[in-house]
Every structure is written in C-alpha cells, then in structure tokens.
Scaffold this motif. Structure first.
Motif, PDB file in Angstrom:
ATOM      1  N   CYS A 290      62.088  72.095  58.667  1.00 50.10           N
ATOM      2  CA  CYS A 290      62.787  72.351  57.413  1.00 50.10           C
ATOM      3  C   CYS A 290      61.813  72.352  56.238  1.00 50.10           C
ATOM      4  O   CYS A 290      60.720  71.810  56.312  1.00 50.10           O
ATOM      5  N   ILE A 291      62.272  72.980  55.162  1.00 52.63           N
ATOM      6  CA  ILE A 291      61.475  72.985  53.933  1.00 52.63           C
ATOM      7  C   ILE A 291      62.299  72.392  52.798  1.00 52.63           C
ATOM      8  O   ILE A 291      63.509  72.251  52.915  1.00 52.63           O
ATOM      9  N   SER A 292      61.630  72.067  51.730  1.00 51.76           N
ATOM     10  CA  SER A 292      62.333  71.554  50.561  1.00 51.76           C
ATOM     11  C   SER A 292      62.752  72.719  49.670  1.00 51.76           C
ATOM     12  O   SER A 292      62.266  73.843  49.794  1.00 51.76           O
ATOM     13  N   TRP A 293      63.640  72.456  48.747  1.00 52.93           N
ATOM     14  CA  TRP A 293      64.182  73.488  47.862  1.00 52.93           C
ATOM     15  C   TRP A 293      63.077  74.199  47.081  1.00 52.93           C
ATOM     16  O   TRP A 293      63.134  75.406  46.858  1.00 52.93           O
TER      17      TRP A 293
ATOM     18  N   PRO B 124      62.058  80.819  48.577  1.00 50.86           N
ATOM     19  CA  PRO B 124      61.685  81.932  47.693  1.00 50.86           C
ATOM     20  C   PRO B 124      62.718  82.114  46.568  1.00 50.86           C
ATOM     21  O   PRO B 124      63.908  81.883  46.762  1.00 50.86           O
ATOM     22  N   VAL B 125      62.226  82.535  45.438  1.00 49.05           N
ATOM     23  CA  VAL B 125      63.089  82.751  44.284  1.00 49.05           C
ATOM     24  C   VAL B 125      64.038  83.909  44.545  1.00 49.05           C
ATOM     25  O   VAL B 125      65.212  83.877  44.161  1.00 49.05           O
ATOM     26  N   THR B 126      63.566  84.946  45.219  1.00 44.68           N
ATOM     27  CA  THR B 126      64.419  86.086  45.560  1.00 44.68           C
ATOM     28  C   THR B 126      64.495  86.201  47.083  1.00 44.68           C
ATOM     29  O   THR B 126      63.548  85.875  47.810  1.00 44.68           O
ATOM     30  N   ALA B 127      65.626  86.710  47.523  1.00 41.83           N
ATOM     31  CA  ALA B 127      65.848  86.827  48.967  1.00 41.83           C
ATOM     32  C   ALA B 127      64.974  87.912  49.569  1.00 41.83           C
ATOM     33  O   ALA B 127      64.710  88.937  48.944  1.00 41.83           O
ATOM     34  N   ARG B 128      64.537  87.668  50.812  1.00 45.66           N
ATOM     35  CA  ARG B 128      63.784  88.674  51.560  1.00 45.66           C
ATOM     36  C   ARG B 128      64.677  89.209  52.666  1.00 45.66           C
ATOM     37  O   ARG B 128      65.531  88.499  53.187  1.00 45.66           O
ATOM     38  N   ASP B 129      64.459  90.454  53.046  1.00 42.21           N
ATOM     39  CA  ASP B 129      65.261  91.058  54.112  1.00 42.21           C
ATOM     40  C   ASP B 129      65.120  90.245  55.395  1.00 42.21           C
ATOM     41  O   ASP B 129      64.003  89.949  55.833  1.00 42.21           O
ATOM     42  N   TYR B 130      66.247  89.947  56.006  1.00 48.11           N
ATOM     43  CA  TYR B 130      66.325  89.289  57.310  1.00 48.11           C
ATOM     44  C   TYR B 130      65.612  87.936  57.378  1.00 48.11           C
ATOM     45  O   TYR B 130      65.346  87.444  58.458  1.00 48.11           O
ATOM     46  N   ALA B 131      65.266  87.371  56.282  1.00 50.41           N
ATOM     47  CA  ALA B 131      64.571  86.084  56.298  1.00 50.41           C
ATOM     48  C   ALA B 131      65.512  84.997  55.791  1.00 50.41           C
ATOM     49  O   ALA B 131      66.215  85.180  54.806  1.00 50.41           O
ATOM     50  N   HIS B 132      65.499  83.899  56.498  1.00 50.31           N
ATOM     51  CA  HIS B 132      66.277  82.732  56.096  1.00 50.31           C
ATOM     52  C   HIS B 132      65.372  81.520  56.152  1.00 50.31           C
ATOM     53  O   HIS B 132      64.458  81.452  56.959  1.00 50.31           O
ATOM     54  N   GLU B 133      65.644  80.607  55.294  1.00 53.34           N
ATOM     55  CA  GLU B 133      64.903  79.351  55.281  1.00 53.34           C
ATOM     56  C   GLU B 133      65.853  78.227  55.697  1.00 53.34           C
ATOM     57  O   GLU B 133      67.064  78.332  55.529  1.00 53.34           O
ATOM     58  N   THR B 134      65.287  77.163  56.195  1.00 52.38           N
ATOM     59  CA  THR B 134      66.093  76.032  56.650  1.00 52.38           C
ATOM     60  C   THR B 134      65.812  74.837  55.751  1.00 52.38           C
ATOM     61  O   THR B 134      64.679  74.383  55.636  1.00 52.38           O
ATOM     62  N   LEU B 135      66.889  74.357  55.142  1.00 57.07           N
ATOM     63  CA  LEU B 135      66.792  73.191  54.268  1.00 57.07           C
ATOM     64  C   LEU B 135      67.218  71.935  55.020  1.00 57.07           C
ATOM     65  O   LEU B 135      68.174  71.955  55.795  1.00 57.07           O
ATOM     66  N   ALA B 136      66.520  70.867  54.782  1.00 57.45           N
ATOM     67  CA  ALA B 136      66.862  69.594  55.416  1.00 57.45           C
ATOM     68  C   ALA B 136      68.124  69.025  54.788  1.00 57.45           C
ATOM     69  O   ALA B 136      68.277  69.031  53.574  1.00 57.45           O
ATOM     70  N   SER B 137      69.028  68.550  55.644  1.00 52.61           N
ATOM     71  CA  SER B 137      70.270  67.945  55.153  1.00 52.61           C
ATOM     72  C   SER B 137      70.112  66.452  54.902  1.00 52.61           C
ATOM     73  O   SER B 137      70.969  65.833  54.286  1.00 52.61           O
ATOM     74  N   ILE B 138      69.028  65.870  55.400  1.00 53.23           N
ATOM     75  CA  ILE B 138      68.734  64.473  55.114  1.00 53.23           C
ATOM     76  C   ILE B 138      67.317  64.397  54.559  1.00 53.23           C
ATOM     77  O   ILE B 138      66.503  65.287  54.789  1.00 53.23           O
ATOM     78  N   THR B 139      67.063  63.334  53.846  1.00 53.02           N
ATOM     79  CA  THR B 139      65.742  63.179  53.245  1.00 53.02           C
ATOM     80  C   THR B 139      64.733  62.702  54.290  1.00 53.02           C
ATOM     81  O   THR B 139      65.113  62.201  55.354  1.00 53.02           O
ATOM     82  N   ALA B 140      63.470  62.828  53.952  1.00 54.10           N
ATOM     83  CA  ALA B 140      62.417  62.338  54.846  1.00 54.10           C
ATOM     84  C   ALA B 140      62.544  60.828  55.034  1.00 54.10           C
ATOM     85  O   ALA B 140      62.305  60.309  56.137  1.00 54.10           O
ATOM     86  N   GLU B 141      62.950  60.122  53.974  1.00 53.11           N
ATOM     87  CA  GLU B 141      63.130  58.678  54.075  1.00 53.11           C
ATOM     88  C   GLU B 141      64.268  58.339  55.043  1.00 53.11           C
ATOM     89  O   GLU B 141      64.160  57.405  55.845  1.00 53.11           O
ATOM     90  N   GLN B 142      65.354  59.123  54.970  1.00 49.14           N
ATOM     91  CA  GLN B 142      66.466  58.899  55.892  1.00 49.14           C
ATOM     92  C   GLN B 142      66.026  59.193  57.335  1.00 49.14           C
ATOM     93  O   GLN B 142      66.402  58.487  58.267  1.00 49.14           O
ATOM     94  N   GLY B 143      65.219  60.222  57.511  1.00 46.33           N
ATOM     95  CA  GLY B 143      64.689  60.543  58.835  1.00 46.33           C
ATOM     96  C   GLY B 143      63.820  59.422  59.365  1.00 46.33           C
ATOM     97  O   GLY B 143      63.884  59.066  60.547  1.00 46.33           O
TER      98      GLY B 143
END
Length: 186
Positions: free
Chosen positions: A115-118, A122-141
């Motif tokens: 996962c990556i942080s917010w 990217p500021v603008t969307a890229r074709d067919y590209a998605h990013e994965t955001l962490a639902s828990i913090t690194a501290e929680q992990g």
C-alpha cells in the motif's frame, strides 16, 4: 479388565477404537447390502446370503460393544480432563487459536507492504492504473504484528501445560477383545 494409562495414551486409544468402530460399521453396511442374483442356478449367491445372515447378528453385537467401549473411554477421559484442569486449558488454547487466526488474517489482509500513503497517489488519474491505500496505519500494523508474537508465546505456554496435564493417569475398563484391538493387550 481395568487399565491405568496416561490421558495422552487414552486419546490415542480413542482414535484406534474409533477407527475400529468405523471399520465395523463399514463391514456391517456391506453385509446388509442386498445380493444380486439372476436365477436359482446361482447357488453361490444363496450361500453368500446365508453366510451374511448368520454373521450379521454377531457383527451388530460387536459394533454395539465397540461403541459402548468408546463411550466409556471418552467419559473416563472427560472426567480426568476436568479433574486435572485440562478442560480449562483446552478452552484457553481454543480462544488463543481463534484470536491468533484472526490477527494473522488482519495482518495479511491489510497488505501494508503493498500500500501507499495518500501523498503518493497521483494528482490526476492514469488510464487503467489504480493505487492501493492502507486502511490501517503503520503503527496499527506494528501492534497487530506484536499481538501475533504475544499470542504465539501464550499458545506455546498453554500447549505445554496441556501436554503436562495429559501425563495424568486415568483408569479405563475395556474388554480383552477391545484391549487387544487398541494395542493394550498382546
């Protein structure tokens, strides 16, 4: 005949006796199955049926006896488990196993390493590209990983206590035939 054995060995004997009950049940079902015949000229079929009919009552009695012995053995183990606190330890072991399973699944599902942080989205969307955001913090992990280690340590300790408690003895009553089946008598 009475046998004085450890709880650990009693559990092994239960498994052997349970297998004997299963085998006897399978044999009974095979004996009860109808025999196909084409004509009265098939004398062999008639003989097979007569043999099955003659042996069926004895096999059914043997099955009932084995099931009764299994019940008595399990009751003796149950009473010994309560007397030695094994039942409480097993309940504790089960609770730890359930929590450990969940926490490991949470660590796996969180996929923090993928996962990556917010700020890195990217500021603008890229074709067919998605990013994965962490639902828990690194501290929680990190807390989840620490909890996994704690639970594994607790599980080892309780498992050792169960093992020690299973060294206690229990007296069981088994017929000579059943004692021979489970290996208590040569």
């Amino acid at each position: 005949m009475q046998y004085n054995i450890t709880l650990n060995r009693a559990h092994k004997i239960v498994e052997r006796l349970r297998q004997h009950v299963t085998d006897t049940s399978t044999a009974l079902r095979a004996q009860a199955a109808p025999v196909r015949v084409r004509s009265q000229q098939d004398v062999g079929a008639k003989l097979r049926v007569e043999v099955r009919q003659a042996e069926f009552g004895d096999q059914l009695t043997a099955y009932g006896s084995a099931v009764d012995a299994l019940e008595q053995l399990r009751n003796a183990i149950s009473k010994a488990n309560v007397a030695n606190g094994v039942d409480v330890l097993l309940a504790k072991q089960n609770r730890i196993n359930q929590e450990l399973k969940l926490v490991k699944e949470l660590v796996s599902d969180a996929s923090l390493d993928q996962c990556i942080s917010w700020e890195h989205v990217p500021v603008t969307a890229r074709d067919y590209a998605h990013e994965t955001l962490a639902s828990i913090t690194a501290e929680q992990g990190a807390l989840l990983n620490q909890r996994v280690r704690e639970l594994q340590t607790d599980l080892h300790a309780v498992s050792d206590q169960v093992s020690d408690a299973n060294r206690a003895s229990v007296t069981v009553e088994l017929s000579d035939a059943h004692a021979q089946i489970v290996g208590l008598k040569a």
